[in-house]
Design an enzyme around this catalytic site. Sequence first.
Site, short mmCIF file in Angstrom:
data_model
loop_
_atom_site.label_atom_id
_atom_site.label_comp_id
_atom_site.label_asym_id
_atom_site.label_seq_id
_atom_site.Cartn_x
_atom_site.Cartn_y
_atom_site.Cartn_z
N ASP A 122 -6.82 0.69 -9.67
CA ASP A 122 -6.10 1.23 -8.53
C ASP A 122 -4.61 1.22 -8.85
O ASP A 122 -4.15 0.46 -9.71
CB ASP A 122 -6.38 0.38 -7.28
CG ASP A 122 -5.78 0.95 -6.02
OD1 ASP A 122 -5.56 2.18 -5.96
OD2 ASP A 122 -5.53 0.18 -5.08
N TYR A 137 -4.17 3.14 -2.17
CA TYR A 137 -5.51 3.67 -1.87
C TYR A 137 -6.00 4.68 -2.90
O TYR A 137 -6.40 5.78 -2.56
CB TYR A 137 -5.56 4.29 -0.46
CG TYR A 137 -4.79 3.51 0.58
CD1 TYR A 137 -4.99 2.14 0.74
CD2 TYR A 137 -3.88 4.13 1.42
CE1 TYR A 137 -4.30 1.42 1.69
CE2 TYR A 137 -3.18 3.42 2.38
CZ TYR A 137 -3.39 2.06 2.51
OH TYR A 137 -2.70 1.36 3.46
N HIS A 138 -5.95 4.28 -4.18
CA HIS A 138 -6.40 5.16 -5.25
C HIS A 138 -7.49 4.50 -6.10
O HIS A 138 -7.39 4.48 -7.33
CB HIS A 138 -5.23 5.54 -6.16
CG HIS A 138 -4.17 6.36 -5.48
ND1 HIS A 138 -2.92 6.56 -6.03
CD2 HIS A 138 -4.18 7.04 -4.31
CE1 HIS A 138 -2.20 7.32 -5.22
NE2 HIS A 138 -2.95 7.62 -4.16
N PRO A 139 -8.54 3.94 -5.52
CA PRO A 139 -9.56 3.26 -6.34
C PRO A 139 -10.37 4.25 -7.16
O PRO A 139 -10.82 5.28 -6.65
CB PRO A 139 -10.44 2.55 -5.30
CG PRO A 139 -10.29 3.38 -4.06
CD PRO A 139 -8.87 3.89 -4.08
#
Length: 625
Positions: free
Chosen positions: A386, A557-559
């Site tokens: 992330d 919020y970039h998993p």
Amino acid sequence: MAAAMKAKRKTGQAHAETFNEVLITGKRLRGKLNWADWDLVVARWIMDMGSATSILGFTLIPLVAIGLTIYKYNQEDPESHPFDREQLLRMYDFIVVGGGSAGAVIASRLSEVSNWTVLLLEAGGDETEISDVPLLAGYIQLSDMDWKYQTSPPTSSAYCLAMIGDRCNWPRGKVLGGSSVLNAMVYVRGNRRDYDNWARLGNTGWSYEDVLPYFLKSEDNRNPYLARTPYHTTGGYLTVQESPWRSPLSIAFLQAGQELGYANRDVNGAYQTGFMLNQATIRRGSRCSTAKAFLRPVKNRENLHIAMKTHALRVVFNEGKRATGVEVLRHGSHRLIRARREIVLSAGAINTPQLLMLSGIGPKEHLAEFGIPVISDLRVGDHLQDHVGLGGLTFVVDEPVSLKKDRFQTVSVMMQYVLHEKGPMTDSGVEGVAFVNTRYADKSDDYPDIQFHFLPSSINSDGEQIKKILGLRESVYNTMYKPLTGADTWSILPLLLRPKSSGWVRLKSRNPMVHPDINPNYFTRKEDVDVLVDGIRIAMRLANTTAFRRHFTFTIYHPVGTCKMGPRGDPTAVVDPRLRVYGVKGLRVADGSIMPQIVSGNPNAPIIMIGEKASDMVRETNFQE
């Protein structure tokens, strides 16, 4: 007189019921009659009504005409909402699980083949008028359109310490369009070296030259100065453009970058290092999600069925380990839907690994904890990456130029948006992005290691709502942001582009409705801390200020990466370079979870590209068969 009025009401009720019957019949006939035939059916029905066409003094024919015109327009309007199919088939050629950034693309593209039946399963419902408004993105989080995930409290490293319970909220889209309905609409493709590295790891067909055509295939860029370059195009489903409105601070952001020696350039073009006004997935002032872009224009295809509020529970396999169907929960009932050709999982970096593990695909020692029979022993859920960043870099400006809640929540601003698709409500909240080099980056190559998001606002600008969606501790908010109430502020969010630390997703229960354990494992590698701290120093130079709050780390919020793509010889790989799950047949994964390494930038555009490329792979395989 009373008797006459009663008779008219009775006649009107009968006519209204008849009108509803016509509409219902029209829905049933949709696709079986062309519009000329349908108009003839309606005309005959109106003629059959004879002289009994008056309701309380109004002629029924104009009312019918208006109703039918609205219904017909709704059917043909490429931006009207898709249909939630009530009656599903027992078997489809393809089942796509997840209607988000990749799944919506795949369902749209596969259904271009008219003799293939395609079912798109989405756990959430449809978009709303609120989710369409770019500036209200923060109000969608923690709503019914959000899975409302949270990270587990840290163990071996410290992160999310400013959040309640030391847990970061991880919003993920539970809605048709997925996280493209919740995000800040930033359109960034990543660095060309990201994809060349994927290819060097053994993933043939995933170099930058291989994937660029798929970025272009989707794009409809509405900024002429970008559209005429070799790196952009027009005519695709996905609209990309700069916001119609931005604050004066955005230009100051570009000028500050130039003072530090960085060019103002298209970071999706030949070079990434530099500063840019945000390119966004916006169409005429409103959010352009993948549902709006890829599903609404094709909603009338008879071979494409969309089932909303339908939760996928597990993938079913036959004795030959071929994926044959998906067990779902819909309207309170369990049901098995069969797939004739393939199943594609596009449920995202959290839900896809959870669904695979519930289906018997995952680390055998972990599945054994829950008594789940192992179908394929793969490292599903590992390699969670992330873009971790720093919050709290807030700066005060002494002019009324920032985005504040009390400034944009006015009737005039609202009417400017509703009537003209302009004004502050078209602002995505992120007005600029930059890619910069810390002292740890190789400056001889175009491979920056820090990204900045520039916001003409801060947490104090809409304090209660932002505090809520971040899960910020009351003590942190009162110390850092409450004193700034009413002030004009702006902020920079520095993000670590390629973290060395990685985490994992694991089951908490065999119950599919129980959220999985999400452990991002931030900052377990010292290099990550060093690079981020140096990125913060650059941000401070950019702002020429001494404010610094290091403990407010958060996720953007970039998993990605939890079903890693890799060649057969890679023991950590879950899917091969054609996105087929190892050890089984008829099952692919196509979403951000397949990324072998996180891309250098916001992942929404790359995930859409993955959807485009996956669609071609599926088509190639099944055309050959």
